[in-house]
Design a protein around this motif. Structure first.
Motif, PDB file in Angstrom:
ATOM      1  N   ARG A 144     -85.335   9.398  27.013  1.00  0.00           N
ATOM      2  CA  ARG A 144     -85.124   9.345  25.557  1.00  0.00           C
ATOM      3  C   ARG A 144     -85.263  10.754  24.948  1.00  0.00           C
ATOM      4  O   ARG A 144     -84.526  11.116  24.030  1.00  0.00           O
ATOM      5  CB  ARG A 144     -86.144   8.415  24.905  1.00  0.00           C
ATOM      6  CG  ARG A 144     -86.203   6.985  25.415  1.00  0.00           C
ATOM      7  CD  ARG A 144     -84.967   6.178  25.057  1.00  0.00           C
ATOM      8  NE  ARG A 144     -83.830   6.447  25.925  1.00  0.00           N
ATOM      9  CZ  ARG A 144     -83.752   6.042  27.198  1.00  0.00           C
ATOM     10  NH1 ARG A 144     -84.743   5.369  27.752  1.00  0.00           N
ATOM     11  NH2 ARG A 144     -82.689   6.319  27.918  1.00  0.00           N
ATOM     12  N   GLU A 147     -82.119  12.669  25.347  1.00  0.00           N
ATOM     13  CA  GLU A 147     -81.131  12.262  24.357  1.00  0.00           C
ATOM     14  C   GLU A 147     -81.329  13.033  23.055  1.00  0.00           C
ATOM     15  O   GLU A 147     -80.358  13.491  22.430  1.00  0.00           O
ATOM     16  CB  GLU A 147     -81.244  10.758  24.076  1.00  0.00           C
ATOM     17  CG  GLU A 147     -80.789   9.862  25.206  1.00  0.00           C
ATOM     18  CD  GLU A 147     -80.933   8.397  24.833  1.00  0.00           C
ATOM     19  OE1 GLU A 147     -80.628   8.040  23.671  1.00  0.00           O
ATOM     20  OE2 GLU A 147     -81.362   7.600  25.678  1.00  0.00           O
ATOM     21  N   GLN A 270     -90.360   0.623  20.932  1.00  0.00           N
ATOM     22  CA  GLN A 270     -89.624   0.467  19.681  1.00  0.00           C
ATOM     23  C   GLN A 270     -90.006   1.539  18.674  1.00  0.00           C
ATOM     24  O   GLN A 270     -89.144   2.085  17.984  1.00  0.00           O
ATOM     25  CB  GLN A 270     -89.898  -0.920  19.097  1.00  0.00           C
ATOM     26  CG  GLN A 270     -89.205  -1.186  17.767  1.00  0.00           C
ATOM     27  CD  GLN A 270     -89.426  -2.613  17.300  1.00  0.00           C
ATOM     28  OE1 GLN A 270     -88.960  -3.550  17.928  1.00  0.00           O
ATOM     29  NE2 GLN A 270     -90.155  -2.786  16.206  1.00  0.00           N
ATOM     30  N   CYS A 273     -88.294   4.879  19.270  1.00  0.00           N
ATOM     31  CA  CYS A 273     -86.888   4.867  18.849  1.00  0.00           C
ATOM     32  C   CYS A 273     -86.770   4.910  17.326  1.00  0.00           C
ATOM     33  O   CYS A 273     -85.939   5.649  16.777  1.00  0.00           O
ATOM     34  CB  CYS A 273     -86.192   3.625  19.396  1.00  0.00           C
ATOM     35  SG  CYS A 273     -85.990   3.631  21.203  1.00  0.00           S
ATOM     36  N   ALA A 279     -81.002   4.505  18.621  1.00  0.00           N
ATOM     37  CA  ALA A 279     -80.597   3.107  18.681  1.00  0.00           C
ATOM     38  C   ALA A 279     -81.420   2.390  19.754  1.00  0.00           C
ATOM     39  O   ALA A 279     -81.711   2.955  20.815  1.00  0.00           O
ATOM     40  CB  ALA A 279     -79.118   2.994  19.010  1.00  0.00           C
ATOM     41  N   ILE A 280     -81.835   1.175  19.457  1.00  0.00           N
ATOM     42  CA  ILE A 280     -82.526   0.362  20.453  1.00  0.00           C
ATOM     43  C   ILE A 280     -81.455  -0.281  21.314  1.00  0.00           C
ATOM     44  O   ILE A 280     -80.878  -1.309  20.975  1.00  0.00           O
ATOM     45  CB  ILE A 280     -83.434  -0.673  19.775  1.00  0.00           C
ATOM     46  CG1 ILE A 280     -84.475   0.058  18.902  1.00  0.00           C
ATOM     47  CG2 ILE A 280     -84.124  -1.555  20.809  1.00  0.00           C
ATOM     48  CD1 ILE A 280     -85.349  -0.859  18.086  1.00  0.00           C
ATOM     49  N   ASP A 281     -81.168   0.380  22.430  1.00  0.00           N
ATOM     50  CA  ASP A 281     -79.997   0.085  23.256  1.00  0.00           C
ATOM     51  C   ASP A 281     -80.350  -0.896  24.376  1.00  0.00           C
ATOM     52  O   ASP A 281     -81.241  -0.615  25.191  1.00  0.00           O
ATOM     53  CB  ASP A 281     -79.472   1.392  23.861  1.00  0.00           C
ATOM     54  CG  ASP A 281     -78.136   1.217  24.559  1.00  0.00           C
ATOM     55  OD1 ASP A 281     -77.711   0.065  24.752  1.00  0.00           O
ATOM     56  OD2 ASP A 281     -77.529   2.242  24.912  1.00  0.00           O
ATOM     57  N   PRO A 282     -79.681  -2.038  24.454  1.00  0.00           N
ATOM     58  CA  PRO A 282     -79.927  -2.977  25.557  1.00  0.00           C
ATOM     59  C   PRO A 282     -79.645  -2.364  26.931  1.00  0.00           C
ATOM     60  O   PRO A 282     -80.159  -2.840  27.947  1.00  0.00           O
ATOM     61  CB  PRO A 282     -78.955  -4.132  25.275  1.00  0.00           C
ATOM     62  CG  PRO A 282     -78.612  -4.014  23.832  1.00  0.00           C
ATOM     63  CD  PRO A 282     -78.666  -2.556  23.509  1.00  0.00           C
ATOM     64  N   GLN A 283     -78.862  -1.288  26.958  1.00  0.00           N
ATOM     65  CA  GLN A 283     -78.549  -0.631  28.224  1.00  0.00           C
ATOM     66  C   GLN A 283     -79.715   0.222  28.726  1.00  0.00           C
ATOM     67  O   GLN A 283     -79.748   0.598  29.906  1.00  0.00           O
ATOM     68  CB  GLN A 283     -77.304   0.254  28.063  1.00  0.00           C
ATOM     69  CG  GLN A 283     -76.051  -0.504  27.658  1.00  0.00           C
ATOM     70  CD  GLN A 283     -75.683  -1.584  28.663  1.00  0.00           C
ATOM     71  OE1 GLN A 283     -75.721  -1.348  29.867  1.00  0.00           O
ATOM     72  NE2 GLN A 283     -75.345  -2.769  28.168  1.00  0.00           N
ATOM     73  N   THR A 284     -80.653   0.572  27.843  1.00  0.00           N
ATOM     74  CA  THR A 284     -81.831   1.351  28.240  1.00  0.00           C
ATOM     75  C   THR A 284     -83.084   0.605  27.792  1.00  0.00           C
ATOM     76  O   THR A 284     -83.832   1.088  26.935  1.00  0.00           O
ATOM     77  CB  THR A 284     -81.794   2.756  27.623  1.00  0.00           C
ATOM     78  OG1 THR A 284     -81.651   2.640  26.185  1.00  0.00           O
ATOM     79  CG2 THR A 284     -80.655   3.574  28.180  1.00  0.00           C
TER      80      THR A 284
END
Length: 297
Positions: A144, A147, A270, A273, A279-284
């Motif tokens: 994170r 990013e 959470q 982020c 973004a709270i990404d379902p992929q990560t």
């Protein structure tokens, strides 16, 4: 009446905090966060896992027996484990393992051979994450943070359970030469070098510090949660609290447990982020296991 305080240790274990964040029952048990039939030892657990996954005859059996009898293998594991949970580099972990072998085990004639040490280091990282959750948690926060750096952010924020806000910023240093008069002389000049911070982010320091800083901020909030409304005499230092010997000590231990639960029930994934507009990404997804009820602490 006495001013001798009995002090009890509490929350300053990165592994305990990591496994509470992950709601991971086995990891919490290995650091005695929850009860078990007998006291657990996370350092020996790493060593036992290394032995379990090692190929037969990787280590000399007689030497291992003598080493385990002395307790030095636990010290070896601990010397590298503790810095690792606060994000020491892979090179630093290898250096510590080899240093302990060279300067503690070798004088005692209990050292690993060069070949054994090469295998031991490879097994170290595999066993470490299997037992401790360490790489899993550190890896999530570092990903994170990358990013944010790639997005152009200069600082990273995090808010703990009691509302304290950390702003982390590490910047690369530059050097400049400054010419000055020497002792007031108008003719004799000297040149000095000065370090100054640039506006460029020091990526290495950011990634190395991010998990450790959030862990320490959580550790600090545990004491705040435990003692903010306590009336009476107490002493604290870092992650420990002292009370006069009395029933207050038992109550203090209950407060520490409650403070640790409240501090680690805070949703760090959470919150990180939200604080940094990610973004709270379902992929990560955060590395939550979910089989630990914090009330068991």
């Amino acid at each position: 009446y006495t001013q001798v305080f009995i002090t009890v240790d509490c929350s300053c274990s990165g592994t305990s905090i990591f496994n509470s964040w992950r709601r991971y029952l086995n990891g919490a048990r290995l650091t005695n966060v929850v009860g078990s039939d007998e006291p657990q030892d996370i350092y020996i657990a790493v060593w036992n896992e290394m032995k379990r996954i090692a190929k037969p005859n990787t280590f000399r059996a007689n030497q291992i027996k003598r080493l385990e009898d002395t307790g030095l293998i636990r010290k070896m594991m601990k010397s590298t484990y503790v810095p690792a949970q606060y994000s020491s580099s892979a090179n630093e972990q290898e250096r510590r393992l080899r240093y302990f072998n060279d300067y503690t085990l070798t004088p005692a004639k209990l050292n690993f051979t060069v070949e054994e040490m090469n295998v031991l280091y490879k097994l170290w990282h595999i066993a470490l994450d299997e037992v401790s959750s360490m790489s899993t948690v550190i890896g999530w926060f570092q990903a994170r943070a990358k990013e944010l750096i790639e997005r152009g952010d200069k600082t990273i924020r995090f808010t703990n359970s009691v509302g304290s806000v950390m702003t982390q910023g590490y910047f690369l240093e530059g050097r400049r030469k400054v010419t000055t008069f020497h002792h007031g002389s108008t003719t004799l000049l000297i040149e000095s070098n000065y370090n100054y911070y640039t506006d460029k982010v020091d990526t290495r320091k950011v990634l190395g510090a991010i998990t450790a800083n959030i862990t320490h901020l959580t550790d600090a909030s545990a004491l705040c949660e435990a003692l903010w409304n306590y009336e009476g005499l107490f002493a604290t230092i870092h992650d420990a609290v002292g009370f006069p010997p009395s029933q207050k000590l038992d109550g203090g231990i209950e407060r520490l447990k409650d403070g640790f639960i409240k501090a680690t029930s805070h949703n760090v994934w959470q919150q990180f982020c939200l604080d940094n507009h990610l973004a709270i990404d379902p992929q990560t997804p955060p590395p939550v296991v979910g089989d630990l009820d914090l009330e068991l602490i």
